[in-house]
Design a protein around this motif. Structure first.
Motif, PDB file in Angstrom:
ATOM      1  N   SER A  87      31.568  -2.486  -7.330  1.00  0.00           N
ATOM      2  CA  SER A  87      32.626  -2.201  -6.355  1.00  0.00           C
ATOM      3  C   SER A  87      32.058  -1.569  -5.092  1.00  0.00           C
ATOM      4  O   SER A  87      32.456  -1.902  -3.985  1.00  0.00           O
ATOM      5  CB  SER A  87      33.675  -1.275  -6.980  1.00  0.00           C
ATOM      6  OG  SER A  87      34.301  -1.884  -8.075  1.00  0.00           O
ATOM      7  N   ARG A  88      31.107  -0.679  -5.266  1.00  0.00           N
ATOM      8  CA  ARG A  88      30.493  -0.036  -4.099  1.00  0.00           C
ATOM      9  C   ARG A  88      29.715  -1.052  -3.276  1.00  0.00           C
ATOM     10  O   ARG A  88      29.726  -1.002  -2.041  1.00  0.00           O
ATOM     11  CB  ARG A  88      29.598   1.105  -4.558  1.00  0.00           C
ATOM     12  CG  ARG A  88      28.982   1.910  -3.434  1.00  0.00           C
ATOM     13  CD  ARG A  88      28.441   3.235  -3.948  1.00  0.00           C
ATOM     14  NE  ARG A  88      29.446   4.286  -3.953  1.00  0.00           N
ATOM     15  CZ  ARG A  88      29.502   5.266  -4.857  1.00  0.00           C
ATOM     16  NH1 ARG A  88      28.625   5.308  -5.850  1.00  0.00           N
ATOM     17  NH2 ARG A  88      30.424   6.196  -4.771  1.00  0.00           N
ATOM     18  N   LEU A 127      34.699   0.253   3.293  1.00  0.00           N
ATOM     19  CA  LEU A 127      33.857   1.333   2.782  1.00  0.00           C
ATOM     20  C   LEU A 127      34.474   2.730   2.966  1.00  0.00           C
ATOM     21  O   LEU A 127      34.539   3.491   1.986  1.00  0.00           O
ATOM     22  CB  LEU A 127      32.465   1.277   3.409  1.00  0.00           C
ATOM     23  CG  LEU A 127      31.469   2.306   2.856  1.00  0.00           C
ATOM     24  CD1 LEU A 127      31.245   2.077   1.363  1.00  0.00           C
ATOM     25  CD2 LEU A 127      30.147   2.236   3.605  1.00  0.00           C
ATOM     26  N   PRO A 128      34.916   3.119   4.168  1.00  0.00           N
ATOM     27  CA  PRO A 128      35.482   4.478   4.298  1.00  0.00           C
ATOM     28  C   PRO A 128      36.683   4.707   3.385  1.00  0.00           C
ATOM     29  O   PRO A 128      36.828   5.790   2.803  1.00  0.00           O
ATOM     30  CB  PRO A 128      35.879   4.552   5.776  1.00  0.00           C
ATOM     31  CG  PRO A 128      35.034   3.531   6.461  1.00  0.00           C
ATOM     32  CD  PRO A 128      34.883   2.424   5.469  1.00  0.00           C
ATOM     33  N   ILE A 129      37.531   3.700   3.249  1.00  0.00           N
ATOM     34  CA  ILE A 129      38.723   3.860   2.416  1.00  0.00           C
ATOM     35  C   ILE A 129      38.331   3.946   0.944  1.00  0.00           C
ATOM     36  O   ILE A 129      38.847   4.792   0.195  1.00  0.00           O
ATOM     37  CB  ILE A 129      39.711   2.701   2.650  1.00  0.00           C
ATOM     38  CG1 ILE A 129      40.108   2.630   4.124  1.00  0.00           C
ATOM     39  CG2 ILE A 129      40.959   2.882   1.790  1.00  0.00           C
ATOM     40  CD1 ILE A 129      40.956   1.419   4.485  1.00  0.00           C
ATOM     41  N   PHE A 130      37.411   3.091   0.516  1.00  0.00           N
ATOM     42  CA  PHE A 130      36.965   3.103  -0.880  1.00  0.00           C
ATOM     43  C   PHE A 130      36.321   4.439  -1.238  1.00  0.00           C
ATOM     44  O   PHE A 130      36.664   5.056  -2.258  1.00  0.00           O
ATOM     45  CB  PHE A 130      35.978   1.962  -1.123  1.00  0.00           C
ATOM     46  CG  PHE A 130      35.354   1.987  -2.499  1.00  0.00           C
ATOM     47  CD1 PHE A 130      36.063   1.553  -3.597  1.00  0.00           C
ATOM     48  CD2 PHE A 130      34.052   2.451  -2.675  1.00  0.00           C
ATOM     49  CE1 PHE A 130      35.490   1.583  -4.876  1.00  0.00           C
ATOM     50  CE2 PHE A 130      33.481   2.492  -3.938  1.00  0.00           C
ATOM     51  CZ  PHE A 130      34.205   2.055  -5.041  1.00  0.00           C
ATOM     52  N   GLU A 131      35.379   4.892  -0.405  1.00  0.00           N
ATOM     53  CA  GLU A 131      34.656   6.126  -0.722  1.00  0.00           C
ATOM     54  C   GLU A 131      35.586   7.339  -0.699  1.00  0.00           C
ATOM     55  O   GLU A 131      35.456   8.243  -1.531  1.00  0.00           O
ATOM     56  CB  GLU A 131      33.495   6.329   0.264  1.00  0.00           C
ATOM     57  CG  GLU A 131      32.357   5.343   0.091  1.00  0.00           C
ATOM     58  CD  GLU A 131      31.624   5.499  -1.234  1.00  0.00           C
ATOM     59  OE1 GLU A 131      31.815   6.520  -1.917  1.00  0.00           O
ATOM     60  OE2 GLU A 131      30.857   4.588  -1.593  1.00  0.00           O
ATOM     61  N   ASN A 132      36.516   7.376   0.245  1.00  0.00           N
ATOM     62  CA  ASN A 132      37.446   8.509   0.291  1.00  0.00           C
ATOM     63  C   ASN A 132      38.394   8.507  -0.899  1.00  0.00           C
ATOM     64  O   ASN A 132      38.719   9.566  -1.452  1.00  0.00           O
ATOM     65  CB  ASN A 132      38.237   8.481   1.600  1.00  0.00           C
ATOM     66  CG  ASN A 132      37.502   9.174   2.727  1.00  0.00           C
ATOM     67  OD1 ASN A 132      36.337   8.905   2.960  1.00  0.00           O
ATOM     68  ND2 ASN A 132      38.178  10.069   3.426  1.00  0.00           N
ATOM     69  N   THR A 133      38.857   7.317  -1.284  1.00  0.00           N
ATOM     70  CA  THR A 133      39.727   7.234  -2.455  1.00  0.00           C
ATOM     71  C   THR A 133      38.974   7.663  -3.705  1.00  0.00           C
ATOM     72  O   THR A 133      39.510   8.399  -4.555  1.00  0.00           O
ATOM     73  CB  THR A 133      40.259   5.795  -2.634  1.00  0.00           C
ATOM     74  OG1 THR A 133      40.906   5.378  -1.437  1.00  0.00           O
ATOM     75  CG2 THR A 133      41.261   5.735  -3.779  1.00  0.00           C
ATOM     76  N   LEU A 134      37.737   7.224  -3.818  1.00  0.00           N
ATOM     77  CA  LEU A 134      36.907   7.605  -4.958  1.00  0.00           C
ATOM     78  C   LEU A 134      36.719   9.121  -5.004  1.00  0.00           C
ATOM     79  O   LEU A 134      36.844   9.760  -6.060  1.00  0.00           O
ATOM     80  CB  LEU A 134      35.551   6.901  -4.849  1.00  0.00           C
ATOM     81  CG  LEU A 134      34.652   6.898  -6.089  1.00  0.00           C
ATOM     82  CD1 LEU A 134      35.325   6.168  -7.239  1.00  0.00           C
ATOM     83  CD2 LEU A 134      33.316   6.244  -5.752  1.00  0.00           C
ATOM     84  N   THR A 135      36.443   9.703  -3.836  1.00  0.00           N
ATOM     85  CA  THR A 135      36.274  11.158  -3.758  1.00  0.00           C
ATOM     86  C   THR A 135      37.561  11.882  -4.138  1.00  0.00           C
ATOM     87  O   THR A 135      37.545  12.858  -4.898  1.00  0.00           O
ATOM     88  CB  THR A 135      35.849  11.571  -2.338  1.00  0.00           C
ATOM     89  OG1 THR A 135      34.597  10.961  -2.023  1.00  0.00           O
ATOM     90  CG2 THR A 135      35.715  13.077  -2.213  1.00  0.00           C
ATOM     91  N   GLY A 136      38.681  11.398  -3.597  1.00  0.00           N
ATOM     92  CA  GLY A 136      39.958  12.036  -3.887  1.00  0.00           C
ATOM     93  C   GLY A 136      40.327  11.998  -5.354  1.00  0.00           C
ATOM     94  O   GLY A 136      40.837  12.985  -5.912  1.00  0.00           O
ATOM     95  N   LEU A 137      40.050  10.884  -6.014  1.00  0.00           N
ATOM     96  CA  LEU A 137      40.441  10.725  -7.414  1.00  0.00           C
ATOM     97  C   LEU A 137      39.479  11.410  -8.386  1.00  0.00           C
ATOM     98  O   LEU A 137      39.861  11.723  -9.520  1.00  0.00           O
ATOM     99  CB  LEU A 137      40.534   9.235  -7.771  1.00  0.00           C
ATOM    100  CG  LEU A 137      41.683   8.459  -7.116  1.00  0.00           C
ATOM    101  CD1 LEU A 137      41.582   6.972  -7.446  1.00  0.00           C
ATOM    102  CD2 LEU A 137      43.036   9.010  -7.559  1.00  0.00           C
ATOM    103  N   THR A 138      38.237  11.634  -7.961  1.00  0.00           N
ATOM    104  CA  THR A 138      37.255  12.239  -8.872  1.00  0.00           C
ATOM    105  C   THR A 138      37.079  13.743  -8.636  1.00  0.00           C
ATOM    106  O   THR A 138      36.302  14.382  -9.347  1.00  0.00           O
ATOM    107  CB  THR A 138      35.881  11.549  -8.730  1.00  0.00           C
ATOM    108  OG1 THR A 138      35.469  11.577  -7.357  1.00  0.00           O
ATOM    109  CG2 THR A 138      35.945  10.116  -9.223  1.00  0.00           C
ATOM    110  N   ASN A 139      37.775  14.292  -7.666  1.00  0.00           N
ATOM    111  CA  ASN A 139      37.652  15.720  -7.381  1.00  0.00           C
ATOM    112  C   ASN A 139      38.995  16.435  -7.492  1.00  0.00           C
ATOM    113  O   ASN A 139      39.259  17.388  -6.770  1.00  0.00           O
ATOM    114  CB  ASN A 139      37.061  15.934  -5.984  1.00  0.00           C
ATOM    115  CG  ASN A 139      35.579  15.605  -5.931  1.00  0.00           C
ATOM    116  OD1 ASN A 139      34.728  16.401  -6.311  1.00  0.00           O
ATOM    117  ND2 ASN A 139      35.277  14.410  -5.462  1.00  0.00           N
TER     118      ASN A 139
END
Length: 249
Positions: A87-88, A127-139
Motif C-alpha cells: 500500500s505504501r 501519499l500525504p493522505i495515506f500517511e496521515n491517515t495511517l498516523t492518525g489510526l495508529t496513534n
C-alpha cells in the motif's frame, strides 16, 4: 470577528469581484503590459476557468482520499497488516513520477483533456493522505480504544465511532496538504488541453504578457491560501471537539 478573518473575507470578496467583473481591475494590471497588449485575459472566461480548475482538483482529491483512507484502514486491521508495504508503494507512485511525466504517459492512453490531469493529481495526492491517515489510526490513545472494546463494540463500530472521528483532524491535515499542492499542480494540465487556470499563465508566457501570467498566478495563489486556511480552521474545530487541542498544547 478576528482581524485575520476580516482580511480573508475581504480577499475573497475581491477575488469574486475580479472573476465576475475583471475589467473593473484594469488599472491594477495596466502597468504590467506593453503598448497594444490586452490588459485582462481575453481568450476565455476567468470565472469558468476557475470553476473548472476547482472541479478538477476537487474530483481528484475525492478519489485520492477514498483510496488512500481505504488503504490505510485496510493495513491497520489485523487481516490487512501484511499489505502495508504494498500500500505504501502504491501511495508513493505519484511522488516517484513528476506530474509532467504522468501527463506524458497518460495522454497516449486517455487522450488530451481533463482525464490525464485527473490521473496526475490523483496519484500525486495519495501519499500525504495515506500517511496521515495511517498516523492518525495508529496513534490513538490506548485508553480510548480499550474502553471501546470494554463496551463490547465490534471492530466496525470502533472504526466508525471511535477511531475515524479521533483520527479525522490528522486525516484532514493530509487532505489539506494534497489539495494545496494539487491547486498549483493543476495548472500544468493546460499543456494537455485541460481547461484550468494554466491557460491564462501559458497565454501570458507565449505572448509575453506579464498581466496574464499575474492574473493566473494570483487567482491560484489566493485560492490555495483561502482553502488552506479554511481546512485548517475545520481541523482546529475537530481537534477541539475531540479534546485533542488541549493535549497537543
Amino acid at each position: 470577528m478576528s482581524v485575520g478573518l476580516v482580511i480573508r473575507l475581504i480577499v475573497l470578496a475581491l477575488l469574486v469581484a475580479f472573476l465576475v467583473s475583471p475589467q473593473t481591475f484594469v488599472f491594477v494590471f495596466r502597468p504590467l503590459v506593453r503598448a497594444g497588449q490586452p490588459v485582462i485575459y481575453n481568450q476565455g472566461s476567468l470565472i469558468d476557468l476557475t470553476l473548472n480548475h476547482l472541479a478538477i482538483v476537487g474530483t481528484a482529491m475525492v478519489l485520492a482520499t477514498a483510496l488512500a483512507v481505504g488503504l490505510a484502514i485496510l493495513v491497520t486491521r489485523p487481516f490487512g497488516a501484511e499489505f502495508l508495504a504494498l500500500s505504501r508503494s502504491l501511495a508513493n507512485i505519484g511522488q516517484t513520477f513528476p506530474p509532467v511525466a504522468v501527463l506524458a504517459l497518460a495522454v497516449p492512453v486517455l487522450g488530451f483533456g481533463t482525464a490525464p490531469t485527473l490521473v496526475a493529481l490523483f496519484l500525486y495526492g495519495l501519499l500525504p493522505i495515506f500517511e496521515n491517515t495511517l498516523t492518525g489510526l495508529t496513534n490513538l490513545p490506548p485508553t480510548v480504544t480499550e474502553a471501546a472494546r470494554g463496551m463490547g463494540m465490534t471492530g466496525r463500530q470502533r472504526l466508525m465511532r471511535v477511531e475515524l472521528p479521533l483520527a479525522l483532524p490528522v486525516i484532514l491535515a493530509g487532505i489539506r496538504l494534497s489539495t494545496v499542492i494539487a491547486l498549483a499542480t493543476a495548472t500544468i494540465g493546460s499543456t494537455v488541453a485541460a481547461r484550468t487556470l494554466g491557460e491564462v499563465i501559458i497565454a501570458g508566457l507565449l505572448s509575453r504578457n506579464t498581466a496574464f501570467v499575474a492574473q493566473g498566478g494570483i487567482i491560484v495563489g489566493i485560492l490555495a491560501v483561502l482553502i488552506y486556511d479554511g481546512l485548517s480552521a475545520i481541523e482546529r474545530m475537530l481537534m477541539r471537539r475531540t479534546g485533542q487541542a488541549g493535549r497537543q498544547a
